[in-house]
Design an enzyme around this catalytic site. Structure first.
Site, short mmCIF file in Angstrom:
data_model
loop_
_atom_site.label_atom_id
_atom_site.label_comp_id
_atom_site.label_asym_id
_atom_site.label_seq_id
_atom_site.Cartn_x
_atom_site.Cartn_y
_atom_site.Cartn_z
N ARG A 77 -0.91 6.43 0.02
CA ARG A 77 -1.07 6.32 -1.44
C ARG A 77 -0.77 4.91 -1.93
O ARG A 77 -0.10 4.72 -2.94
CB ARG A 77 -0.13 7.30 -2.13
CG ARG A 77 -0.44 8.74 -1.79
CD ARG A 77 0.47 9.67 -2.53
NE ARG A 77 0.22 11.05 -2.13
CZ ARG A 77 0.97 12.06 -2.50
NH1 ARG A 77 2.01 11.86 -3.29
NH2 ARG A 77 0.68 13.28 -2.11
N CYS A 78 -1.27 3.93 -1.23
CA CYS A 78 -0.98 2.53 -1.53
C CYS A 78 -2.26 1.82 -1.95
O CYS A 78 -3.36 2.22 -1.56
CB CYS A 78 -0.41 1.88 -0.26
SG CYS A 78 -0.06 0.13 -0.39
N GLY A 79 -2.12 0.76 -2.71
CA GLY A 79 -3.28 -0.05 -3.07
C GLY A 79 -3.96 -0.66 -1.85
O GLY A 79 -5.14 -0.99 -1.88
N PHE A 80 -3.21 -0.80 -0.75
CA PHE A 80 -3.77 -1.36 0.48
C PHE A 80 -4.34 -0.28 1.41
O PHE A 80 -4.87 -0.60 2.47
CB PHE A 80 -2.70 -2.16 1.24
CG PHE A 80 -2.30 -3.43 0.56
CD1 PHE A 80 -3.15 -4.53 0.54
CD2 PHE A 80 -1.06 -3.55 -0.07
CE1 PHE A 80 -2.77 -5.72 -0.09
CE2 PHE A 80 -0.68 -4.73 -0.71
CZ PHE A 80 -1.55 -5.81 -0.71
N THR A 81 -4.24 1.00 1.04
CA THR A 81 -4.71 2.09 1.90
C THR A 81 -6.16 1.93 2.35
O THR A 81 -6.48 2.25 3.50
CB THR A 81 -4.48 3.46 1.22
OG1 THR A 81 -3.08 3.59 0.95
CG2 THR A 81 -4.91 4.61 2.11
#
Length: 191
Positions: A67-71
């Site tokens: 659930r990360c912006g980098f996912t």
């Protein structure tokens, strides 16, 4: 006030993507003559894995979160794996809930997410703590001690040579498709 807002944004967005690792005399002594190949870990399903089995392979160790912006980097990690796996690259993804609680799921949730959403075929390992201190993964303690750097956010990357020694650390902002990373992998594979 402005500086506080910028730091808050940096913490939330992962702008600050590396932190210094403790390099105490005890840690430096503990890991002085060791390689990654001396470490035991576990797969996402809890099966023991001896990293010594990867001797002769180049390994990219990545701390990941669902659930990360980098996912979306999972897509490029899979492309990188497909490009270099037959030449000897292994990518090991270690789910981590250390940054913003962005990997709250169970092993089953993580496996389903990686398989369904991103069609990940490289090994996804057990969920670990990468931050220094009690409970830190032995692998991340080793990599941090040897490089002086620990992940400051999700999707930080360590490139490890065929001998089990770290070659380089890349913060989250370095994408798996980055030309410099690919070149470093090619150089490590050629050794």
């Amino acid at each position: 006030l402005m500086l506080g807002a910028v730091s808050g944004i940096a913490a939330l967005t992962g702008f600050a993507c590396a932190q210094s690792a403790p390099q105490t005399p005890e840690l430096l002594q503990k890991w002085k003559d060791k390689s990654m190949h001396t470490i035991q870990t576990r797969t996402l399903e809890g099966q023991p894995m001896n990293l010594g089995d990867l001797q002769g392979k180049v390994v990219l160790v990545v701390n990941v979160a669902s659930r990360c912006g980098f996912t979306p980097q999972y897509t490029d990690l899979e492309a990188l794996y497909q490009r270099f796996k037959d030449k000897g690259l292994v990518i090991l993804a270690f789910p981590c809930n250390d940054f913003g609680g962005q990997e709250p799921g169970s092993a089953k949730d993580i496996r389903e997410f990686c398989s369904t959403t991103y069609k990940v075929t490289f090994p996804v390992m057990e969920k670990v703590q990468v931050k220094a201190g009690a409970g830190q993964s032995e692998l991340f303690e080793y990599l941090g001690t040897r490089t002086g750097k620990l992940p400051g956010w999700n999707f930080s990357k360590y490139l490890v040579g065929k001998d089990g020694q770290p070659v380089a650390f890349y913060p989250s902002s370095v994408k798996p498709g980055d030309a410099a990373l690919a070149q470093a992998i090619e150089q490590a594979l050629a050794k």
